[in-house]
Structure formats: C-alpha cells, structure tokens
Design a protein around this motif. Structure first.
Motif, PDB file in Angstrom:
ATOM      1  N   VAL A  41      -3.748 -14.831   7.678  1.00 40.92           N
ATOM      2  CA  VAL A  41      -4.579 -13.744   7.148  1.00 40.92           C
ATOM      3  C   VAL A  41      -3.772 -12.468   7.042  1.00 40.92           C
ATOM      4  O   VAL A  41      -3.856 -11.728   6.048  1.00 40.92           O
ATOM      5  CB  VAL A  41      -5.820 -13.543   8.045  1.00 40.92           C
ATOM      6  CG1 VAL A  41      -6.600 -12.313   7.604  1.00 40.92           C
ATOM      7  CG2 VAL A  41      -6.716 -14.771   7.997  1.00 40.92           C
ATOM      8  N   LEU A  42      -2.964 -12.187   8.051  1.00 39.25           N
ATOM      9  CA  LEU A  42      -2.151 -10.968   8.040  1.00 39.25           C
ATOM     10  C   LEU A  42      -1.147 -10.965   6.905  1.00 39.25           C
ATOM     11  O   LEU A  42      -0.832  -9.912   6.331  1.00 39.25           O
ATOM     12  CB  LEU A  42      -1.444 -10.826   9.388  1.00 39.25           C
ATOM     13  CG  LEU A  42      -0.671  -9.527   9.643  1.00 39.25           C
ATOM     14  CD1 LEU A  42      -1.600  -8.330   9.571  1.00 39.25           C
ATOM     15  CD2 LEU A  42       0.014  -9.585  11.003  1.00 39.25           C
ATOM     16  N   SER A  43      -0.636 -12.141   6.544  1.00 43.97           N
ATOM     17  CA  SER A  43       0.354 -12.221   5.469  1.00 43.97           C
ATOM     18  C   SER A  43      -0.230 -11.810   4.115  1.00 43.97           C
ATOM     19  O   SER A  43       0.518 -11.477   3.199  1.00 43.97           O
ATOM     20  CB  SER A  43       0.923 -13.639   5.382  1.00 43.97           C
ATOM     21  OG  SER A  43      -0.079 -14.561   4.991  1.00 43.97           O
ATOM     22  N   LEU A  44      -1.558 -11.817   3.979  1.00 48.44           N
ATOM     23  CA  LEU A  44      -2.174 -11.367   2.730  1.00 48.44           C
ATOM     24  C   LEU A  44      -1.899  -9.887   2.473  1.00 48.44           C
ATOM     25  O   LEU A  44      -1.912  -9.443   1.315  1.00 48.44           O
ATOM     26  CB  LEU A  44      -3.688 -11.603   2.765  1.00 48.44           C
ATOM     27  CG  LEU A  44      -4.164 -13.057   2.858  1.00 48.44           C
ATOM     28  CD1 LEU A  44      -5.684 -13.098   2.992  1.00 48.44           C
ATOM     29  CD2 LEU A  44      -3.731 -13.852   1.637  1.00 48.44           C
ATOM     30  N   LEU A  45      -1.637  -9.144   3.530  1.00 55.33           N
ATOM     31  CA  LEU A  45      -1.422  -7.698   3.410  1.00 55.33           C
ATOM     32  C   LEU A  45       0.030  -7.341   3.115  1.00 55.33           C
ATOM     33  O   LEU A  45       0.392  -6.166   3.119  1.00 55.33           O
ATOM     34  CB  LEU A  45      -1.866  -6.999   4.698  1.00 55.33           C
ATOM     35  CG  LEU A  45      -3.307  -7.275   5.148  1.00 55.33           C
ATOM     36  CD1 LEU A  45      -3.615  -6.504   6.422  1.00 55.33           C
ATOM     37  CD2 LEU A  45      -4.302  -6.909   4.049  1.00 55.33           C
ATOM     38  N   GLU A  46       0.866  -8.336   2.850  1.00 55.18           N
ATOM     39  CA  GLU A  46       2.283  -8.089   2.579  1.00 55.18           C
ATOM     40  C   GLU A  46       2.510  -7.093   1.435  1.00 55.18           C
ATOM     41  O   GLU A  46       3.400  -6.229   1.538  1.00 55.18           O
ATOM     42  CB  GLU A  46       2.980  -9.410   2.277  1.00 55.18           C
ATOM     43  CG  GLU A  46       4.485  -9.338   2.230  1.00 55.18           C
ATOM     44  CD  GLU A  46       5.096  -9.051   3.587  1.00 55.18           C
ATOM     45  OE1 GLU A  46       6.024  -8.217   3.633  1.00 55.18           O
ATOM     46  OE2 GLU A  46       4.650  -9.640   4.573  1.00 55.18           O
ATOM     47  N   PRO A  47       1.752  -7.146   0.332  1.00 53.34           N
ATOM     48  CA  PRO A  47       1.987  -6.159  -0.742  1.00 53.34           C
ATOM     49  C   PRO A  47       1.704  -4.711  -0.339  1.00 53.34           C
ATOM     50  O   PRO A  47       2.102  -3.787  -1.064  1.00 53.34           O
ATOM     51  CB  PRO A  47       1.026  -6.618  -1.850  1.00 53.34           C
ATOM     52  CG  PRO A  47       0.753  -8.053  -1.560  1.00 53.34           C
ATOM     53  CD  PRO A  47       0.779  -8.170  -0.074  1.00 53.34           C
ATOM     54  N   LEU A  48       1.018  -4.500   0.784  1.00 56.12           N
ATOM     55  CA  LEU A  48       0.650  -3.145   1.191  1.00 56.12           C
ATOM     56  C   LEU A  48       1.618  -2.554   2.210  1.00 56.12           C
ATOM     57  O   LEU A  48       1.416  -1.417   2.647  1.00 56.12           O
ATOM     58  CB  LEU A  48      -0.764  -3.147   1.791  1.00 56.12           C
ATOM     59  CG  LEU A  48      -1.876  -3.712   0.901  1.00 56.12           C
ATOM     60  CD1 LEU A  48      -3.214  -3.656   1.628  1.00 56.12           C
ATOM     61  CD2 LEU A  48      -1.960  -2.964  -0.420  1.00 56.12           C
ATOM     62  N   THR A  49       2.640  -3.304   2.594  1.00 54.78           N
ATOM     63  CA  THR A  49       3.557  -2.812   3.622  1.00 54.78           C
ATOM     64  C   THR A  49       4.509  -1.759   3.060  1.00 54.78           C
ATOM     65  O   THR A  49       4.632  -1.587   1.844  1.00 54.78           O
ATOM     66  CB  THR A  49       4.367  -3.988   4.213  1.00 54.78           C
ATOM     67  OG1 THR A  49       5.072  -4.650   3.147  1.00 54.78           O
ATOM     68  CG2 THR A  49       3.454  -4.987   4.902  1.00 54.78           C
ATOM     69  N   ASN A  50       5.159  -1.057   3.988  1.00 51.15           N
ATOM     70  CA  ASN A  50       6.181  -0.036   3.661  1.00 51.15           C
ATOM     71  C   ASN A  50       5.624   1.142   2.862  1.00 51.15           C
ATOM     72  O   ASN A  50       6.334   1.735   2.041  1.00 51.15           O
ATOM     73  CB  ASN A  50       7.356  -0.653   2.897  1.00 51.15           C
ATOM     74  CG  ASN A  50       8.145  -1.635   3.735  1.00 51.15           C
ATOM     75  OD1 ASN A  50       8.315  -1.436   4.927  1.00 51.15           O
ATOM     76  ND2 ASN A  50       8.616  -2.708   3.112  1.00 51.15           N
TER      77      ASN A  50
END
Length: 267
Positions: A41-50
């Motif tokens: 589930v956490l990996s879904l937020l990858e585009p929002l990092t940095n």
C-alpha cells in the motif's frame, strides 16, 4: 538512417509502456509493524515522494503545516509532518520512522507517530499526524489541507490532513487486446519509419519525387517480384499459343468419290 529512427521509436514505445524503473523512496518509511501488505500500500505513494506539500494558512492562523511522503518535511530530520510558526519555529508532529499505513479501493491513510510531546494537552503524549489521501484522477497531487486538530481529549490526539492524488486511484483495466496493442506498436513504428525516412531522403540526400520514399529501390523491387509471381501463378497465357493436339470429327457427311466405270459398259 530510417531503420535507426524506427528502432529508436520502438525503444521509446517500449519504455513508455513499461513506465521505466520504479524507485524505492517509500522504503525510507519504517513501519511500526512491517508486513508485505502495508508495504505494498505504501508503494502506491511513490509518485508523491521527494516533494513538500504545504497547507496554506488562513487569516487568524499562526501555523503552517508541511508534509512529505517518507522524507524530511521542510528539511527537518526524520520529520514527516512539520508545524511551522510565523517566527520560523519548527515542531515535528509526526515522524516517518514510525509509520502506519492503511489502504482501500481508492484511498490511503498514512499515519506518522512519534511527534513532539504536547505541553499541556492529551496527557503530554507524543503528537501524531494522519494524512488521508483520496483518489482524484485529475491531479497527481492536489492541495494539502488541514481538516482537524483533535487535542481536546486525554489520549490519542491527532492532526488530520487531506490530500487528493491520482496515485491511489485503482487501475482501469485496458480494453485493448494483445493483438490490438501489437498493431498499434507496429503502426507507430511504420509511421516513424516513413516520416523519418522521408525527411532523411529529402533533407539529407536531396531526393525528389518518388525517390523521397525510404528505400525506394528495395520496395519497388519487392513489388515487381510480387507482380511477376502473381502473373506466373494466376495466369495461363502461355498455353493459349500452343496449337491444338486434338481435332474433332466433322459433323457433315463425307462425300464418297464418284466411281467412273462407264467404260466397262458395252457400247
């Protein structure tokens, strides 16, 4: 040159379809109970990092809130959510090294614990931040907003934030079959080949007329060979010139030769 351009176009389409190599910035978050389902589930937020997300202040408010997915919000070490006062003082209200995450069909709830303790509220427990990220296909990341600061209780107080993002939206299954996708890729490659070859022949070689067509000599030879093969297989022109080997029986009766034996009669 045209073949090289076509190959580059094909590689671009393959990379575009594959989406490139995914990064793993969300692994910076330490889950309080590490398990594969939460990590997925956490990996879904990858585009929002940095990137920092800031909740705008309204009139009368004296704090600004900065949020980052598995990163140092506002540059503060280990802080996932930071409360920043007008005088520049930073207070961490949630740390990404103490993370919980829950997910549904079109939402993800991210919880940062381990924030700075309250001074006179909530039994002086540590602050925590809850970020509710909801599906919105129209934007990758919307505006962060403060929904609620719940501190009028003895325990389990929290800050609630809301953020819209397409990153948590369910994937829409493609209606195209594998054959359709292959045809689209083939037509794209053909278009790149024709357009790139045409521009190369015209601008670099200086060809005119039909000579601008890429590899014109090769394709014209293929056309001539195909026409010759079709002519050989499908037409029977050669058999019409041969003389017939069979002559039919005439329908009219054959005239018998008239016997001339008058000289045998007595005179």
């Amino acid at each position: 040159m045209a073949i090289l351009l076509a190959w580059r176009g094909l590689m671009f389409l393959v990379l575009l379809a594959g989406g490139g190599q995914a990064s793993d910035n969300t692994k910076k978050c330490n889950l309080t109970a590490e398990n594969p389902s939460e990590r997925k589930v956490l990996s879904l937020l990858e585009p929002l990092t940095n990137q920092n997300f800031t909740a705008p202040t309204t009139s009368g408010e004296k704090y600004t809130y900065i949020f980052q997915v598995c990163g140092d919000a506002d540059g503060m070490k280990d802080a996932g959510v930071v409360q920043k006062s007008v005088d520049g003082k930073q207070v961490p209200i949630g740390r990404y090294n103490s993370t919980q995450v829950y997910g549904g069909n079109d939402w993800v709830m991210l919880i940062y614990k381990g924030g700075e303790t309250y001074d006179g509220h909530c039994s002086q427990e540590e602050r925590r931040a809850i970020i509710m990220i909801s599906c919105n296909r129209n934007t990758l990341a919307g505006q962060l907003s403060v929904v609620l600061e719940n501190r009028d209780r003895n325990k389990e107080c929290f800050y609630l934030f809301e953020l819209d993002s397409s990153a948590v939206c369910p994937v829409i299954p493609s209606k195209l079959s594998a054959g359709s996708i292959l045809l689209i890729v083939a037509f794209c490659c053909l278009a790149v080949y024709l357009i790139g070859g045409f521009l190369y022949q015209r601008l670099v070689v200086g060809a005119k007329g039909v000579e601008q067509f890429p590899n014109y000599a090769f394709w014209s030879e293929i056309g001539n060979l195909s026409a010759d093969g079709c002519d050989f297989v499908c037409r029977s022109r050669g058999s019409r010139d041969e003389p017939p080997t069979y002559r039919g029986v005439p329908t009219e009766p054959v005239e018998e030769p008239e016997e001339r034996d008058d000289h045998l009669l007595p005179m």
